[in-house]
Each structure stands twice: as C-alpha cells, then as structure tokens.
Design an enzyme around this catalytic site. Structure first.
Site, PDB file in Angstrom:
ATOM      1  N   GLY A 115      20.997 -39.420  25.677  1.00 48.11           N
ATOM      2  CA  GLY A 115      21.835 -40.544  26.053  1.00 48.11           C
ATOM      3  C   GLY A 115      23.049 -40.080  26.833  1.00 48.11           C
ATOM      4  O   GLY A 115      23.381 -38.891  26.852  1.00 48.11           O
ATOM      5  N   CYS A 116      23.735 -41.023  27.450  1.00 53.74           N
ATOM      6  CA  CYS A 116      24.885 -40.654  28.289  1.00 53.74           C
ATOM      7  C   CYS A 116      26.044 -40.109  27.456  1.00 53.74           C
ATOM      8  O   CYS A 116      26.565 -39.024  27.735  1.00 53.74           O
ATOM      9  CB  CYS A 116      25.318 -41.845  29.136  1.00 53.74           C
ATOM     10  SG  CYS A 116      25.609 -43.382  28.230  1.00 53.74           S
ATOM     11  N   TYR A 117      26.459 -40.855  26.418  1.00 52.44           N
ATOM     12  CA  TYR A 117      27.543 -40.352  25.571  1.00 52.44           C
ATOM     13  C   TYR A 117      27.159 -39.029  24.921  1.00 52.44           C
ATOM     14  O   TYR A 117      27.967 -38.101  24.823  1.00 52.44           O
ATOM     15  CB  TYR A 117      27.870 -41.360  24.460  1.00 52.44           C
ATOM     16  CG  TYR A 117      28.518 -42.635  24.903  1.00 52.44           C
ATOM     17  CD1 TYR A 117      29.756 -42.642  25.548  1.00 52.44           C
ATOM     18  CD2 TYR A 117      27.921 -43.861  24.633  1.00 52.44           C
ATOM     19  CE1 TYR A 117      30.363 -43.830  25.924  1.00 52.44           C
ATOM     20  CE2 TYR A 117      28.519 -45.051  24.999  1.00 52.44           C
ATOM     21  CZ  TYR A 117      29.739 -45.040  25.654  1.00 52.44           C
ATOM     22  OH  TYR A 117      30.336 -46.220  26.014  1.00 52.44           O
ATOM     23  N   SER A 118      25.912 -38.956  24.446  1.00 54.72           N
ATOM     24  CA  SER A 118      25.503 -37.749  23.729  1.00 54.72           C
ATOM     25  C   SER A 118      25.415 -36.548  24.660  1.00 54.72           C
ATOM     26  O   SER A 118      25.648 -35.416  24.230  1.00 54.72           O
ATOM     27  CB  SER A 118      24.181 -37.978  23.006  1.00 54.72           C
ATOM     28  OG  SER A 118      23.188 -38.438  23.873  1.00 54.72           O
TER      29      SER A 118
END
Length: 301
Positions: A115-118
């Site tokens: 994911g983007c945040y991760s």
C-alpha cells in the site's frame, strides 16, 4: 515475443496509470476487455487464460474472486489491492525491502503490491529494525498525509467538488487496512498508533515516524538507511530539509527518505516522500512486473 498482460480493473485510477505506462511498450501486449463486459466472470476468465501476468486493480473481494477464477490457469498475478498483502503463498512486492527481494519477486507466481502508506512506513522502519537500531516494540506512532487520489473515484469526486475540505484526518479507530502489512513487513511486534490524513491535492504523500533517540545519534539512523538502500534505483536517502513537500516526487516512481531532529534535543522524525500513485501504487506494480518478465527494472518508469 511480447508478454501478455491483463489489467483487471483497468478503468480505475491505479489501472489507468498502469495502462498508460505499459501501452507504449513493445515488450508488452495488453489483454483488454470490452468495457461492457469488464465485470463479466466469463470474460474475465478468458482474459486471465490469455494473459501471462494479470495485474489486479480491484476492491479486495473482487481481487480474491479473480484469483479463484484463475484456478488451474498458468497466469501469474500482481495484486494492487489489500487482499493478499499478508496472505500465505504471496510475495510482498517491495523490491528494496531485503537483498533477496528482487529475485524472490522475479520468480514469484503471486505478488502483492504494498500500500502507499505502508511503502513509506516500511521503507523507514524495516531496515532500522533489522539493524537493531529500533526495537520491534519501539515505534509508537506513524503519521501521514496523502493526496486524495488514493481514495478512489468517490473521494476524488468529493475533494474536487465545491466546499470540499482542505484537509481531514481519518481511520482514528485504528482499523486502517495498511496496518497489518506495516506490522508484518516492518518487523514490528507492537501495533503502532496510525493517524493518516488527506490533503486538498491530487497526489503525493509524506509518512512520518517520530522517535526518541535514547542514546542513538541522528547520523546512526541516516547511515543505516543509506547503507540499506545503497545502489537502489528508486529509493534515495536524502539530507533533511526545512520543509518536506508531499508533492515533490509526483509522476515518478521515486521514494525519498530522510532523518530529521537533533542529538541535542534527543528527538528524531523519520520521513518518507513518495507519489501515492507512483511508488505507492501503479509505479510499484510496473516495477514488479519488470522484475517478473526480466525487463529492466526502470522500464516504463
């Protein structure tokens, strides 16, 4: 011979970005559905049967359905949804995570995009945990701000409508879907408090992890990150700046990491900057695809 690639969910934000990166390439042949049949299970099955690699740009349930539709077929998968990021049998598609990650991705049948945040959180935390500079139970909080395109068509429409907020924080009940992969792939033993937010800009992202130094030095953290990512094509460890701009890497597959703070005050903030549609989604999928087909890692990027 061109590799046949089916983007299941081509009409969505991530799918469109991937298609635009792949369409000009001579080594890729896109398998595409009639738009009227894009949700037809039979049509999707036939496309999966024709493809060498399928890239899933779908809600989680539909991504799982696609894998079930392909049962018995030789097609390989890159899943951009959350559905398989901590699932058995799936390789986590972060090529820079370990020394072995590129080869593992290249030989995998099933790859799950981070994911983007991760991507930002794991990029900062995992090397420091692995080096013993950050304890697995030490990271207490992670904060982030993203452009609104990460929320899909409904959020894009909301944020581009009159009266849209300039900024909002959400998922404060601590159920954000990226937390399990952050904990797993950063090597954490304790659940951090995660406070994501969305700003009034289309794309771009910063992720911040605050730490007390507790005898460490800013240079220790910086040097450990720099050593881990030495030679990486898309990840750079940069010097801290007075301001960190979330849109600075838009339309690239770059990820920049920096360590802020001072030894004197005993506090540090680890910061990642990336394009939530680039290294945080579509760019990462294309990078993984390149590894899986033996192309140059930066082809189309």
């Amino acid at each position: 011979m061109a590799h046949k690639v089916f983007i299941d969910g081509e009409a969505g934000t991530t799918g469109l970005q991937i298609r635009d990166r792949l369409a000009p390439r001579a080594d890729i042949e896109l398998v595409q559905l009639d738009p009227a049949r894009r949700k037809d299970p039979l049509a999707r099955h036939d496309a999966l049967a024709e493809a060498d690699i399928a890239i899933l740009c779908l809600p989680d349930a539909a991504a799982r359905e696609a894998v079930e539709l392909a049962e018995g077929l030789p097609v390989r998968f890159i899943d951009a949804s959350t559905a398989h990021r901590v699932a058995p049998g799936w390789v986590f598609g972060f090529p820079e995570l370990t020394a072995e990650a590129r080869d593992t991705i290249a030989n995998a049948a099933r790859v799950s995009n981070p994911g983007c945040y991760s991507t930002g959180a794991i990029a900062l935390a995992a090397p420091l945990v692995a080096a013993g500079l950050v304890a697995p139970d030490e990271i207490a909080s992670i904060n982030a701000v993203s452009g609104y395109t990460g929320g899909g068509k409904e959020l894009i429409a909301e944020m581009e409508s009159p009266g849209a907020p300039a900024h909002f924080t959400y998922a404060l009940a601590q159920g954000h879907k990226h937390l399990p992969e952050i904990i797993r792939h950063a090597g954490l033993s304790r659940r951090p408090v995660f406070a994501p937010s969305v700003g009034q800009f289309a794309q771009g992202m910063t992720v911040q992890i605050p730490l007390h130094l507790n005898g460490r030095r800013i240079a220790d953290l910086h040097d450990a990150l720099a050593a881990h990512y030495a030679g990486a094509r898309f990840v750079r460890v940069v010097e801290p700046a007075a301001r960190v701009v979330p849109t600075a890497l838009n339309d690239t597959n770059e990820l920049h990491l920096s360590v802020h703070g001072s030894d004197e005050n005993g506090c540090a903030v680890l910061v990642a900057v990336l394009d939530n549609l680039g290294k945080g989604a579509s760019g990462a999928a294309v990078q993984n695809l390149n590894l899986m087909i033996g192309a140059a890692e930066d082809a189309g990027l």
